[in-house]
Design a protein around this motif. Structure first.
Motif, short mmCIF file in Angstrom:
data_model
loop_
_atom_site.label_atom_id
_atom_site.label_comp_id
_atom_site.label_asym_id
_atom_site.label_seq_id
_atom_site.Cartn_x
_atom_site.Cartn_y
_atom_site.Cartn_z
N ARG A 85 13.89 -25.83 -21.45
CA ARG A 85 13.49 -27.23 -21.32
C ARG A 85 14.10 -27.81 -20.06
O ARG A 85 15.25 -27.53 -19.71
N GLU A 86 13.32 -28.61 -19.34
CA GLU A 86 13.79 -29.36 -18.19
C GLU A 86 13.46 -30.83 -18.44
O GLU A 86 12.97 -31.18 -19.51
N ARG A 87 13.69 -31.68 -17.45
CA ARG A 87 13.51 -33.12 -17.67
C ARG A 87 12.07 -33.47 -18.06
O ARG A 87 11.84 -34.30 -18.94
#
Length: 246
Positions: A85-87
């Motif tokens: 997961r990233e922003r």
């Protein structure tokens, strides 16, 4: 809460096979989407959960490798899990297994969240970022980096967007884009070769009434083709892809 993976079972149906009696890639990707949906329901982050907040999931990129295509009536299991997961990104992986646990194919994908009212991408909402991502299996390498640009089309088709091309998000469903990209290839290639790998990037949406231009040309590598789908009305690039055949 931990974002644990899950698996779903399917049987290949008669309307999902090609002339070889094997499942088509769009059909297999549809099974991946169903397995992902089942998993997100258990996590409370399904498309319906997002729609309650006027948001939805959209697929941004998918890279698929196929080792063997299952045949008509063959039972398969699709395992899927959040792999990172990233922003603004959620990564999700898939593996397709036969009934005797033969690995038939695998895929990695990138998902974004879209504001349904503004039709704009937004950061992942808090109820998604609160999940602890715990990959069920060894994550596949993320689909990143640029694809080679198609410079001049060898084959090209104009495709009107019709009612049955539209999905729950009221835009062209991603499997239809894939189908259009593959259908533009020469018939001899589709008859004589098998699609072994495709990397596809979804850049913009198209809606009912649009016309999509599907273009394709051979790449410098043997058995590799570059694809581009664009809007006839605006010229905007909708989809970019690279496919490998053997």
């Amino acid at each position: 809460m931990k974002a644990k993976g899950g698996s779903s079972e399917f049987a290949i149906r008669s309307h999902e096979i090609d002339y070889r009696g094997q499942a088509t890639l769009p059909a297999l990707i549809s099974y991946m989407h169903e397995a992902a949906w089942d998993n997100t329901v258990t996590l409370g982050i399904s498309m319906y959960d997002l729609l309650r907040h006027d948001m939805t999931w959209v697929l941004q990129r998918m890279r698929i490798e196929m080792f063997r295509y299952p045949k008509h009536s063959e039972k398969i299991t699709v395992a899927t899990w959040a792999s990172g997961r990233e922003r603004i990104f959620m990564h999700r992986d898939f593996r397709i297994y036969s009934a005797d646990q033969e690995l038939l194919g695998q895929a990695t994908s990138v998902w974004l969240v879209m504001d349904m009212v503004k039709r704009q991408l937004v950061s992942l909402p808090e109820f998604i970022t609160a999940l602890e991502v715990v990959p069920t299996e060894e994550p596949l390498p993320f689909a990143k980096g640029k694809l080679p640009q198609l410079q001049e089309a060898t084959y090209e088709e104009q495709i009107p967007v019709r009612w049955h091309d539209i999905d729950l998000n009221r835009h062209v469903t991603n499997t239809r884009y894939l189908q259009w990209a593959l259908d533009t290839l020469p018939t001899e290639l589709l008859e004589q070769k098998q699609l072994r790998e495709i990397d596809i990037i979804f850049r913009a949406e198209s809606v009912l009434g649009d016309t999509v231009i599907s273009a394709v040309a051979p790449a410098d590598e043997d058995g590799v083709y570059l694809h581009k789908l664009s809007s006839q009305e605006t010229g905007k690039e909708l989809v970019q892809a690279k496919s490998a055949w053997s």
